[in-house]
Enzyme design. Structure first.
Site, PDB file in Angstrom:
ATOM      1  N   SER A  19       5.521 -20.511 -49.656  1.00  0.00           N
ATOM      2  CA  SER A  19       4.095 -20.659 -49.367  1.00  0.00           C
ATOM      3  C   SER A  19       3.853 -20.528 -47.866  1.00  0.00           C
ATOM      4  O   SER A  19       4.683 -20.966 -47.067  1.00  0.00           O
ATOM      5  CB  SER A  19       3.595 -22.020 -49.839  1.00  0.00           C
ATOM      6  N   TYR A  51       5.207 -30.911 -49.422  1.00  0.00           N
ATOM      7  CA  TYR A  51       4.981 -29.532 -49.861  1.00  0.00           C
ATOM      8  C   TYR A  51       5.234 -28.554 -48.718  1.00  0.00           C
ATOM      9  O   TYR A  51       6.003 -27.598 -48.850  1.00  0.00           O
ATOM     10  CB  TYR A  51       3.551 -29.361 -50.383  1.00  0.00           C
TER      11      TYR A  51
END
Length: 333
Positions: free
Chosen positions: A192, A205
């Site tokens: 990501s 994350y």
């Protein structure tokens, strides 16, 4: 004499400006040229052409979102697929539908909780023993929206394991088998752009995705001489269950990204079009990933972190998360 000194200083200043501008242009072009080539030249998603001897693929998180799109496309291309996901109705449904649609191919469902790394790996390795898994798609992952120090370490470590630990163990196991059997293959990591900068309120994350990008990029260099291609994907917002978690549903910071999300089939197609192609170690897909990379070529991530640290406490979402976190801390005492 004074005019000479002023002229010399102006020349030195001009020279430095030109040098900095040249370096900036080189930095931007070395990023944009591959992106343009990847976007407009690499349009063929058929992995059978690039890996003709490959028969089996394994996809983690294969029952929904990007993983499901990958699984269905791989099946359509004629691959047998091992589908790894949580043991629920989604996994049962996709396994049954693929068996019905492609009766001449094989599909294996492995229902495991990837946060329990050792148990999950034991089950995956047992079920795939004797199979030549030449295509590995480490796609499973999720986000927790909370404040790290105000949440349980158990929830943080589960997030850590699903997003990164399981990917490392699977990559090591299957790449080693490919090398031992001298088989050409590929490994894909769904990372990501969140890993490129500070991610307050989703610390685990962002940090696991930063690790995954560096891990995949480094592994790509090591495995290329062995005939194994490695791709790291930075997708822009995707229309999946990513936004449906309890900690995510009320996040105002993610509301915009949800509105601009692209279908998971687009992301799966990008992965398949990029695997094994020149200049495709890290693939930035969509508006957010590309724009963020461009921003970070102008503004340093350290400066952005400093600005965030100053202003985060003024945000309503931070205040709400801190209040909830404080209550949880009181209950745990």
């Amino acid at each position: 004499m004074f005019d000479f000194i002023i002229g010399w200083i102006s020349y030195i200043f001009y020279l430095h400006i030109c040098t900095l501008a040249t370096l900036m242009i080189i930095s931007i072009l070395t990023f944009l040229v591959p992106v343009i080539i990847q976007s407009f030249v690499f349009k063929d998603p058929n992995l059978k052409k690039r890996y003709p001897d490959a028969e089996w693929a394994l996809v983690t998180g294969g029952s929904s979102g990007i993983g499901r799109a990958l699984t269905e496309t791989l099946a359509e291309q004629g691959f047998n697929v091992v589908i790894v996901a949580l043991p629920d109705n989604l996994l049962t449904e996709i396994h049954s539908s693929l068996e019905e649609k492609y009766p001449n191919q094989k599909f294996i469902e492995i229902g495991v909780d990837l946060s329990n790394v050792d148990e999950a790996c034991e089950e995956i390795f047992k079920e795939t023993e004797g199979l030549d898994i030449d295509l590995l798609f480490s796609n499973a992952g999720y986000i927790l929206v909370n404040l790290f120090s105000f949440s349980s370490i158990e929830s943080q470590m589960k997030n850590y394991n699903v997003n990164s630990t399981i990917a490392v163990k699977l990559a090591h196991h299957f790449s080693k088998l490919m090398i031992q059997k001298k088989r050409k293959g590929a490994i894909s990591f769904t990372s990501s752009p969140a890993g490129l900068m500070a991610c307050p309120t989703s610390v685990m994350y962002g940090s696991t995705k930063a690790f995954l990008t560096n891990f995949g990029s480094s592994l790509a260099v090591e495995l290329k001489p062995e005939g194994i291609d490695v791709l790291v994907l930075h997708p822009s917002p995707v229309d999946t269950n990513f936004y449906s978690g309890d900690s995510v549903a009320d996040s105002s910071s993610l509301a915009f990204f949800k509105k601009t999300a692209t279908p998971p089939t687009n992301i799966a197609n990008t992965i398949l079009c990029s695997l094994g192609k020149p200049m495709s170690v890290v693939r930035d897909q969509g508006y957010f990933s590309v724009l963020l990379k461009m921003l970070l070529k102008v503004i340093d991530s350290n400066f952005l972190s400093y600005v965030m640290a100053i202003f985060i406490s003024m945000g309503g979402e931070y205040k709400s998360l801190r209040e909830k976190g404080a209550l949880q801390l009181e209950k745990s005492n």
